[in-house]
Design an enzyme around this catalytic site. Structure first.
Site, PDB file in Angstrom:
ATOM      1  N   HIS A 139     -10.331  -0.327  -8.457  1.00 23.65           N
ATOM      2  CA  HIS A 139     -11.053  -1.429  -7.800  1.00 23.65           C
ATOM      3  C   HIS A 139     -12.222  -0.819  -7.024  1.00 23.65           C
ATOM      4  O   HIS A 139     -12.134   0.331  -6.573  1.00 23.65           O
ATOM      5  CB  HIS A 139     -10.078  -2.112  -6.850  1.00 23.65           C
ATOM      6  N   ASP A 216      -3.804   3.292  -3.719  1.00 26.29           N
ATOM      7  CA  ASP A 216      -4.293   1.942  -3.429  1.00 26.29           C
ATOM      8  C   ASP A 216      -3.190   0.997  -3.885  1.00 26.29           C
ATOM      9  O   ASP A 216      -3.020   0.748  -5.082  1.00 26.29           O
ATOM     10  CB  ASP A 216      -5.603   1.713  -4.195  1.00 26.29           C
ATOM     11  N   GLN A 219      -2.194  -4.015  -5.308  1.00 19.91           N
ATOM     12  CA  GLN A 219      -1.432  -4.766  -6.310  1.00 19.91           C
ATOM     13  C   GLN A 219       0.003  -4.271  -6.409  1.00 19.91           C
ATOM     14  O   GLN A 219       0.888  -5.018  -6.823  1.00 19.91           O
ATOM     15  CB  GLN A 219      -2.103  -4.645  -7.687  1.00 19.91           C
ATOM     16  N   LYS A 242      -1.951 -10.255  -0.338  1.00 19.38           N
ATOM     17  CA  LYS A 242      -1.483 -10.150  -1.726  1.00 19.38           C
ATOM     18  C   LYS A 242       0.042 -10.101  -1.768  1.00 19.38           C
ATOM     19  O   LYS A 242       0.643  -9.950  -2.820  1.00 19.38           O
ATOM     20  CB  LYS A 242      -2.102  -8.929  -2.400  1.00 19.38           C
ATOM     21  N   CYS A 380     -13.936  -6.981  -9.579  1.00 16.58           N
ATOM     22  CA  CYS A 380     -14.286  -5.844  -8.718  1.00 16.58           C
ATOM     23  C   CYS A 380     -13.853  -4.524  -9.350  1.00 16.58           C
ATOM     24  O   CYS A 380     -13.383  -3.612  -8.649  1.00 16.58           O
ATOM     25  CB  CYS A 380     -13.667  -5.979  -7.328  1.00 16.58           C
TER      26      CYS A 380
HETATM   27  C1  LIG Z   1      -6.334  -2.766  -6.714  1.00 21.36           C
HETATM   28  C2  LIG Z   1      -7.072  -3.349  -5.536  1.00 21.36           C
HETATM   29  N1  LIG Z   1      -7.551  -2.549  -4.587  1.00 21.36           N
HETATM   30  C3  LIG Z   1      -8.191  -3.015  -3.506  1.00 21.36           C
HETATM   31  C4  LIG Z   1      -8.387  -4.363  -3.326  1.00 21.36           C
HETATM   32  C5  LIG Z   1      -9.095  -4.839  -2.100  1.00 21.36           C
HETATM   33  O1  LIG Z   1      -8.246  -5.593  -1.310  1.00 21.36           O
HETATM   34  P1  LIG Z   1      -8.814  -6.364  -0.012  1.00 21.36           P
HETATM   35  O2  LIG Z   1     -10.003  -7.148  -0.501  1.00 21.36           O
HETATM   36  O3  LIG Z   1      -7.675  -7.220   0.420  1.00 21.36           O
HETATM   37  O4  LIG Z   1      -9.189  -5.325   0.977  1.00 21.36           O
HETATM   38  C6  LIG Z   1      -7.912  -5.249  -4.299  1.00 21.36           C
HETATM   39  C7  LIG Z   1      -8.171  -6.701  -4.182  1.00 21.36           C
HETATM   40  O5  LIG Z   1      -8.254  -7.408  -5.159  1.00 21.36           O
HETATM   41  C8  LIG Z   1      -7.229  -4.736  -5.429  1.00 21.36           C
HETATM   42  O6  LIG Z   1      -6.754  -5.546  -6.354  1.00 21.36           O
END
Ligand SMILES: Cc1ncc(COP(=O)(O)O)c(C=O)c1O
Length: 422
Positions: A139, A216, A219, A242, A380
């Site tokens: 992401h 990270d 998910q 999430k 993203c």
């Molecule tokens: C794999 C992953 N990393 C990071 C993020 C970023 O999360 P946040 O926007 O809640 O900081 C997301 C959000 O969709 C994600 O799916």
């Protein structure tokens, strides 16, 4: 926090021990609403999940009975708010099995947690000529902060390639782990493809070379049990929204030894012990990294969400989602012209797809008219789209409240999309 379910999970679990998703669904008030005159089928939990009554009640109870600023007051409300806030930290610690609540830092979400590490750890550890290793399925939140840190310190960002199925090429990953690698930062689960990364093996490879690993977990957190000690990761970042909690709250887990050696990244109230005009001393962990008034209600809501998921049973939720994934994948495969993007052997309940000759935004718009909420776009994760030669996909992602009927409605909606474009 109160356990939101009866002790025996009566009604939530059937005779086979499986989750009764229709009962779970009834706990989420928003799922009772209609969209364009149709019942709501919510298949966008990967972007943001909905909140159960237990979470909404916990946040409201906090706001209506004990709201005050934390850590500073001698009065009753401040002390109650502080107790609830720190109890929420302990709930998070237990949920991910961290050794100590000093290792649990509240952030706004995954993005902020990764930026914290990239800036604080990167600023104190990363040197010119060194490398940070990520993968091609990250992401943007696990790419851009590292690009910024690398640019600031003359380091280089390196990405391990993918296989056509959307798995990380492990041999290439191992080959890229070299004497210059100072940090490995990888997704636990890909939001764009659903791939569950073989994090145990990748962490072991990195640790053989003494390289710390950030996962990270945006998910990963909601789609199966997470035990940071068992994973042996050095950092784990996730967002409350999430995992059925409100937005604006998230967590950075960090191994205490590493966090203790890192400088604060934001200055302000709460993160200091003493302040004079010519210098300050800093608070101990975890508060050293929590400058300013935190999202107190959010942390309390997050704890309620984690309690809710624990009461449902994380393995039970994971098994339910795997059943939905298998069923939905089989049904989508039968649709002529539908191409699944991401067919890893180990997947979470995220299905990215395209339909020949139909733009994903058109798929999303027509499904919306049918009351079916999915996500369309690059998710993203632009490097993933580039890898597949696409600008966008349609993505259905599932949560604990999705039922077989949701799959029926997705499939029927896609039939409608095909009909419109025939
Ligand atoms: C794999 C992953 N990393 C990071 C993020 C970023 O999360 P946040 O926007 O809640 O900081 C997301 C959000 O969709 C994600 O799916």
């Amino acid at each position: 926090m109160n356990n939101p379910l009866p002790q025996d999970t009566y009604g939530y679990v059937d005779a086979q021990g499986l989750l009764v998703a229709a009962r779970v669904r009834a706990d989420f008030p928003i799922l009772a609403r209609e969209v364009h005159g149709r019942p709501l089928t919510y298949l966008d939990s990967g972007a943001s999940s909905q909140q159960p009554r237990a979470v909404l009640d916990a946040v409201e109870r906090y706001a209506t009975t004990m709201h005050a600023n934390v850590h500073r007051g001698v009065h009753a409300l401040s002390q109650e708010a502080t107790t609830a806030f720190e109890a929420a930290r302990e709930t998070v610690r237990r949920f991910i099995n961290a050794r100590s609540s000093r290792e649990i830092i509240f952030t706004r979400g995954t993005t902020e947690a990764i930026n914290l590490v990239a800036q604080s750890w990167g600023g104190s550890q990363l040197r010119s000529g060194e490398e940070v290793l990520i993968t091609h399925l990250e992401h943007h939140a696990n790419i851009v902060p590292w690009q910024m840190a690398c640019a600031a310190h003359g380091a280089r960002l390196v990405a391990a390639p993918l296989t056509p199925e959307g798995e990380v090429d492990e041999a290439a990953f191992a080959a890229l782990l070299g004497p210059r690698t100072r940090m490995v930062a990888i997704a636990h689960v890909s939001n764009a493809l659903g791939t569950v990364l073989p994090v145990a093996r990748l962490i072991a490879l990195a640790h053989e070379r003494g390289v710390p690993v950030l996962l990270d977990g945006a998910q990963g957190i909601a789609h199966g049990p997470v035990d940071v000690q068992q994973l042996d990761c050095d950092f784990y970042a996730f967002s409350g929204h999430k995992i059925y909690a409100p937005t604006g709250i998230g967590v950075l887990y960090g191994r205490e030894r590493l966090l203790a050696a890192m400088p604060p990244w934001m200055g302000g109230g709460d993160m200091i012990l003493t302040v004079a005009i010519d210098g300050s001393t800093y608070n101990e962990l975890p508060w050293k990294f929590e400058a300013g008034t935190p999202n107190i209600g959010g942390a309390i809501g997050l704890a309620a969400a984690l309690d809710y998921v624990s009461a449902l049973g994380r393995e039970r939720v994971a098994a339910h989602e795997q059943r939905l994934l298998a069923q939905a994948t089989a049904r989508l495969r039968e649709i002529p012209g539908l191409r699944l993007i991401g067919t890893a052997r180990d997947k979470a309940a995220v299905i990215s797809f395209t339909l020949a000759g139909i733009h994903p935004h058109d798929i999303g718009t027509i499904l919306d008219r049918e009351g079916v909420a999915i996500r369309t776009g690059h998710h993203c994760a632009m490097p993933v789209m580039t890898f597949y030669g696409l600008s966008a996909t349609a993505r259905a992602s599932f949560g604990c409240y999705n039922t077989d009927a949701d799959i029926d409605r997705l499939v029927a909606g896609l039939g409608r999309v095909v009909e419109v474009f025939a």
